[in-house]
Enzyme design. Sequence first.
Site, mmCIF file in Angstrom:
data_model
loop_
_atom_site.group_PDB
_atom_site.id
_atom_site.type_symbol
_atom_site.label_atom_id
_atom_site.label_comp_id
_atom_site.label_asym_id
_atom_site.label_seq_id
_atom_site.Cartn_x
_atom_site.Cartn_y
_atom_site.Cartn_z
ATOM 1 N N ARG A 66 5.564 -15.528 -0.834
ATOM 2 C CA ARG A 66 5.441 -14.162 -1.353
ATOM 3 C C ARG A 66 6.657 -13.741 -2.179
ATOM 4 N NH1 ARG A 66 1.597 -11.145 0.340
ATOM 5 N NH2 ARG A 66 1.484 -12.274 2.323
ATOM 6 N N ILE A 93 -0.380 -8.141 -0.610
ATOM 7 C CA ILE A 93 0.690 -7.337 -0.025
ATOM 8 C C ILE A 93 1.992 -7.732 -0.712
ATOM 9 C CG2 ILE A 93 2.016 -6.884 2.069
ATOM 10 C CD1 ILE A 93 -0.560 -7.326 3.653
ATOM 11 N N LEU A 94 2.724 -6.753 -1.182
ATOM 12 C CA LEU A 94 3.958 -7.002 -1.918
ATOM 13 C C LEU A 94 5.135 -7.182 -0.968
ATOM 14 C CD1 LEU A 94 3.343 -4.295 -4.636
ATOM 15 C CD2 LEU A 94 3.334 -6.765 -5.043
ATOM 16 N N ASN A 108 -0.203 3.304 -6.144
ATOM 17 C CA ASN A 108 -1.381 2.539 -5.746
ATOM 18 C C ASN A 108 -2.547 3.502 -5.566
ATOM 19 O OD1 ASN A 108 -2.898 0.248 -4.802
ATOM 20 N ND2 ASN A 108 -2.681 1.059 -2.728
ATOM 21 N N HIS A 110 -6.107 3.968 -3.442
ATOM 22 C CA HIS A 110 -6.718 3.445 -2.216
ATOM 23 C C HIS A 110 -8.033 4.180 -1.964
ATOM 24 C CE1 HIS A 110 -6.873 1.589 1.720
ATOM 25 N NE2 HIS A 110 -7.144 2.780 2.247
ATOM 26 N N SER A 137 -7.388 8.111 -2.723
ATOM 27 C CA SER A 137 -6.040 8.669 -2.694
ATOM 28 C C SER A 137 -5.146 7.859 -3.608
ATOM 29 C CB SER A 137 -5.450 8.615 -1.272
ATOM 30 O OG SER A 137 -6.283 9.244 -0.332
ATOM 31 N N ASP A 146 -0.244 1.100 2.547
ATOM 32 C CA ASP A 146 -0.982 2.354 2.303
ATOM 33 C C ASP A 146 -0.343 3.544 3.016
ATOM 34 O OD1 ASP A 146 -2.861 0.873 0.838
ATOM 35 O OD2 ASP A 146 -4.054 0.470 2.631
ATOM 36 N N ALA A 174 -14.932 8.575 -8.957
ATOM 37 C CA ALA A 174 -13.843 9.516 -8.649
ATOM 38 C C ALA A 174 -12.486 8.896 -8.959
ATOM 39 C CB ALA A 174 -13.914 9.929 -7.181
#
Length: 316
Positions: A66, A93-94, A108, A110, A137, A146, A174
Amino acid sequence: MMKAKVAVLISGAGTNMAALLYAAKAEDCPYELVLVAANDPGAPGLRIAETEGVATWSLSHKGLNRDAYDALIDEQLRKAGAEFVALAGYMRILSDEFVAKWQGRMLNIHPSLLPLYKGLDTHRQAIDAGDPFGGCSIHIVTPALDDGPVLAQMPVAIAAGDTVETLATRVRFAEHQLYPKTLAAFVMRERNPDYLVGRVRALAMALPEADEVSSHGMPCFGIVKGKKFAYVSQDHHGDGKTALLVKISGVEEQAMLIELDEDRYYRPAYFGDGWVGIRLDLGDTDWEAIDEWLRKSWLAVAPKKLAGLIGVAEEF
C-alpha cells in the site's frame, strides 16, 4: 479567475468523476481537473477523461504494498500540479502517510448519510434497517474509513419495494448534483474572507489572555487591557486583499520578507515599518506558519511575566 487544480482518483465507471469534469467546463467553476488516476488500467472512467482531454494515469495495485503504491500516486499528483484530490469511487484504502500528505485537501463521496453505514453495502443496510432515507455524503478524508468531517449531504427517499439497484440509481443522481457544488465551495474556502477570518480568530484567541475588538473596521486581537498583536485586513481602503497584519522587528525584516515573496508579504498602509501584511487569500496559506506568526507577534507585545509563562509551558 485562477482555477484550483484538482486530481480525481477512480477505480471504475467514473460517473462522479464525469460529473466533476463537466461541471468544470462552466466558465465560473472555480476548479479544473488536471489528472484522473486509476488503480485499474481498464477503468471505463479513464476513457471519458481521455476523450475530454484530461491527463490520465493508471497502474494496477496488484503486487505492490500500500505504501509503495500510494507513493507512486502521490508522485503523479504532484507532477500534475494538483492542489486538491477528489476520490470518486476509488475502491482502495489509502495509507496513513498518503492521507497525511493531503490532509485537509482531499474529499470523498460516500453513498450513505454518514455517520450511518460506513464501508460497503450501504444501500442494503439502509433498506434492511427500514430507514426512510438513503443518500450520499461528502467528507474530508482522514485516516479512519469514512470518518472525516462531513461537508454536505443529500437524502434520497427509500420507496416501498426499492431494491439495492433502484435505490443506488437514484442516489447516484444525487451524487452527481452534490459533488461538483461541494467541491467548488471547498476549493474556494481558502479565498473566502469569512472562512479566513474564522481561522485566524481561532488561532489568535487560543493565545493566553487574548481578546478581540474591532478597530478601523477590522477584527483586531490584543492582550486583555494590553497592546494589539494582530489585525485582519479585509479589502482595507479597497485594496482587494484579505490579510493578516502582525508585528515584526522593523524595516529590515519587512523588506526581507517582501523580497522573499512579494505576492504574499507587503507593507500595510498606515501601520509603519513595525508591521507586515501576510496575504491569506492566495489559496495556499500555511496555517502552521500563520500560527507561528501570531505567537511571535503576541510575544512582541506581551508583558514579560505573561511571556515567561509561555516559555515555562513550552518546556513541558
